[in-house]
Write a protein that holds these residues in place. Structure first.
Motif, short mmCIF file in Angstrom:
data_model
loop_
_atom_site.label_atom_id
_atom_site.label_comp_id
_atom_site.label_asym_id
_atom_site.label_seq_id
_atom_site.Cartn_x
_atom_site.Cartn_y
_atom_site.Cartn_z
N THR A 114 40.10 6.35 20.48
CA THR A 114 40.03 5.29 19.33
C THR A 114 39.70 5.31 18.37
O THR A 114 38.64 5.37 19.14
CB THR A 114 40.81 4.22 20.41
N PRO A 115 39.49 5.91 17.51
CA PRO A 115 38.76 5.88 16.50
C PRO A 115 37.70 4.68 16.54
O PRO A 115 38.09 3.07 16.14
CB PRO A 115 39.06 5.90 14.76
N LYS A 125 48.66 13.31 14.16
CA LYS A 125 47.56 12.13 15.10
C LYS A 125 46.13 12.31 14.23
O LYS A 125 45.34 11.32 14.02
CB LYS A 125 47.44 12.88 16.43
N THR A 129 45.75 -2.17 13.80
CA THR A 129 44.46 -1.08 15.10
C THR A 129 45.41 0.69 14.59
O THR A 129 46.09 0.54 14.95
CB THR A 129 43.99 -1.40 16.54
N TYR A 130 44.27 1.32 15.30
CA TYR A 130 44.88 2.79 15.25
C TYR A 130 45.67 2.65 16.69
O TYR A 130 47.32 3.37 16.19
CB TYR A 130 43.33 3.50 16.00
N ASP A 131 45.87 2.02 17.59
CA ASP A 131 47.25 1.91 18.52
C ASP A 131 48.75 1.92 17.75
O ASP A 131 49.38 2.33 18.39
CB ASP A 131 46.61 2.04 19.38
N TRP A 153 49.75 4.31 14.92
CA TRP A 153 50.10 5.92 16.38
C TRP A 153 51.36 5.73 16.81
O TRP A 153 52.24 6.02 16.52
CB TRP A 153 48.86 6.47 17.39
N VAL A 186 44.89 2.21 7.54
CA VAL A 186 44.63 0.92 9.25
C VAL A 186 43.26 0.40 9.28
O VAL A 186 42.43 0.91 9.55
CB VAL A 186 44.53 1.79 10.32
N VAL A 227 46.22 9.87 10.94
CA VAL A 227 46.15 8.30 11.41
C VAL A 227 44.79 8.19 12.24
O VAL A 227 44.37 6.79 11.87
CB VAL A 227 47.27 8.15 12.66
N GLU A 228 44.29 8.88 12.64
CA GLU A 228 42.31 8.87 12.91
C GLU A 228 42.27 8.40 11.74
O GLU A 228 40.97 7.75 11.30
CB GLU A 228 41.88 9.99 13.64
N SER A 270 42.74 5.31 9.89
CA SER A 270 42.04 4.09 10.61
C SER A 270 40.50 4.19 10.31
O SER A 270 39.62 3.43 10.95
CB SER A 270 42.56 4.67 11.97
#
Length: 593
Positions: free
Chosen positions: A3-4, A137, A104-106, A109, A91, A140-141, A144
């Motif tokens: 997770t970033p 992926k 959140t990143y989660d 994603w 994000v 999104v990182e 974030s």
């Protein structure tokens, strides 16, 4: 899953990305000829839109000599990005936290995967979604992590109220944004383009970059399987204004040599023949009539040209077209369409007057609604709404349709609080898709007159609207759209600027009544040239074509389709920024001496 961290991409991901670039440089160095007297530049970038400007800026920052080619005149630098609303996907941003949004990143994603629906060989190195998934992926990182700070460091700012696009309407693991993530750039599209155009122009002044306007690439030249340059036609000079069609008269030929070619030429949105040719059966029959959301030069030519040079095109049937298109009463390019960005309150009907059900509600699921419209047997649908709703909820796509945001005019922006924005009023008064009436009887008569049909039945329309209006009296309801309106009003951003107070459609105090004919509007290509995470174009066997890179829409914004089947919005400009940066940095590393 990593997770970033709050300050950017994790150390592991940073090392992975760096390793990918270094590996790309090593492989490329084995195949690419060194820059020398036989070369015109270290790199050639084809396309001066946003992705091309970003890639060029990265190459120039690394000390590379770059030729930036485009078939259009100088007036069109920035491409389609200049015309955009400037929406960007972040994000856990400062703006989200200001609005009380917990992201959140989660969660992002989860939303991305539920929206994209990757199903074409994610785990197969030759699968169409193999690299698309990895690009998604990574993006999104990026969104974030460092994306916002990187752009903020370049002077980009955002309107503090975050928009909530593509709300989904299904389960938590399905399509849509669970929270608002659509950040409107202060200055809209031009403000996104500006810092990169400035970087490139500074590099021109430093003799690191040379513009080659009116240079149409017709072939990517390869020698011994490696890219060695481009050749094509020089078009006659053109004084065409930005977005206007330019002449295609050929006045000469050219051939330019470089060990790297980066293709950033955009998608197919203005080429309706290509759109229909690639139209997926799952979305029904292609509309006979569509309005066009991009200038005429977005023609898709470079896709086929790059394919002939060995590049692989994947996911060509994935595309993104809007369902709320208006015919522009003052068009800039042929068939120019403008999209309504709707709030949640307008009632939506098909051409025959049947009300849409979830998820075919304003702002919820663009492509599902598109499928419903094409399945109706007609090319258009209707909003039935009120003046009170359009005053607060309607926005129009395009930098030119939002002069307050584009010109950074705070006073003009504040007038939205007490009056309908002027561009909306102009379309209501001048646009051929609007019907305005004081009674439902007159409204239905006007709708049928506009289409030259008798498809809308007054009694049936009245029955459906009155049924919806009965659901307004209580703070709870079984009507899913009314639920959505109340859900929107619980979000501070929507209640301040994007959602009208709940009211009956037939409340005379909210009038007049307004019907808007909505056309399908072409826009984005979600598939394209398959690339690895360095932006290297891959061939049919999954191997990089030496010296060939791609970024932006022509690469499906990365990997040949990082959005999968559908987009979360605010990710098109961001995809150009991220993929242009990745390709530019990797190409710079590959040409290091």
């Amino acid at each position: 899953m990593d997770t970033p961290e709050a300050d950017g991409i994790t150390r592991r991901h940073a090392l992975t990305a760096a390793g990918g670039v270094l590996a790309g440089a090593t492989l490329a160095a084995q195949a690419l000829p060194a820059y020398g007297a036989t070369q015109d530049a270290d790199a050639i970038v084809v396309g001066h839109g946003l992705a091309g400007l970003v890639a060029t800026a990265e190459l120039a920052a690394a000390g590379r000599k770059v030729l930036l080619l485009d078939q259009e005149p100088e007036a069109s630098i920035g491409g389609q990005a200049f015309w955009s609303f400037g929406g960007l996907f972040f994000v856990n941003s400062d703006e989200q936290r200001l609005m009380g949004v917990k992201d959140t990143y989660d969660l992002a994603w989860q939303d991305w995967q539920g929206t994209a629906g990757f199903d074409r060989g994610v785990d197969d190195p030759k699968g169409q979604d193999h690299w698309a998934y990895r690009w998604a992926k990574a993006y999104v990182e990026f969104a974030s992590g460092e994306k916002r700070s990187w752009l903020s460091g370049l002077g980009v700012q955002w309107f503090p109220i975050v928009g909530w696009a593509e709300r989904g309407g299904g389960l938590a693991t399905g399509h849509g944004n669970s929270v608002p993530r659509f950040h409107v750039t202060w200055g809209t599209g031009p403000a996104v383009v500006e810092p990169f155009e400035k970087k490139v122009r500074a590099a021109v002044a430093a003799h690191k970059v040379s513009f080659r306007f009116r240079h149409r690439v017709d072939e990517i030249v390869t020698t011994g399987g490696a890219v060695t340059g481009v050749r094509g036609a020089v078009l006659e000079p053109s004084g065409a204004a930005r977005g206007k069609p330019s002449s295609r008269t050929v006045v000469g030929e050219f051939e330019l040599r470089a060990p790297v070619v980066v293709v950033t030429s955009g998608g197919i949105g203005a080429n309706h023949d290509l759109v229909r040719q690639n139209w997926p059966a799952r979305m029904g029959t292609p509309p006979k009539f569509m309005v066009t959301g991009v200038p005429a030069h977005v023609d898709g030519r470079m896709l086929g040209i790059t394919e002939k040079a060995g590049g692989r095109i994947v996911n060509p049937d994935r595309m993104w077209h809007y369902t709320e298109g208006l015919r522009n009463y003052d068009p800039i390019w042929p068939g120019h369409g403008i999209r309504i960005l709707p709030g949640p309150s307008s009632m939506w009907f098909d051409a025959t007057g049947r009300r849409f059900d979830a998820p075919d509600l304003p702002g919820y699921d663009t492509l599902h609604t598109l499928k419903t419209i094409t399945g109706s047997g007609y090319d258009y649908s209707w909003f039935v709404t009120t003046q009170k709703i359009i005053a607060k909820e309607f926005a129009l796509s395009g930098s030119e349709q939002n002069p307050d945001l584009t010109d950074k005019n705070v006073w003009q922006l504040l007038t939205r609080i007490w009056q309908t924005p002027e561009p909306i009023e102009r379309f209501k008064n001048k646009g051929e898709d609007f019907v305005v009436a004081s009674t439902l009887t007159d409204l239905v008569a006007g709708m049928n007159k506009l289409t030259g049909t008798s498809l809308i039945d007054l009694a049936d329309m009245k029955r459906q609207i009155e049924a919806r209006d009965r659901e307004i009296d209580n703070p709870y309801t079984k009507d899913v759209q009314v639920m959505g309106i109340r859900n929107a009003l619980n979000y501070t951003g929507d209640s301040l600027s994007r959602t009208a107070a709940v009211h009956r459609i037939l409340d005379s105090g909210a009038g007049p009544l307004i019907a808007v004919r909505l056309n399908v509007l072409t826009r984005k290509t979600l598939g394209g040239l398959q690339t690895d995470l360095s932006g290297r174009v891959l061939d049919a066997a999954g191997s990089p074509v030496p010296g060939l890179y791609a970024a932006g829409e022509v690469a499906g914004f990365g990997g040949g389709g990082m959005h999968g089947y559908r987009s979360l919005e605010g990710t098109f400009l961001g995809g150009c920024l991220f993929s242009g940066r990745q390709a530019g940095r990797a190409a710079a590393a590959a040409t290091a001496t």
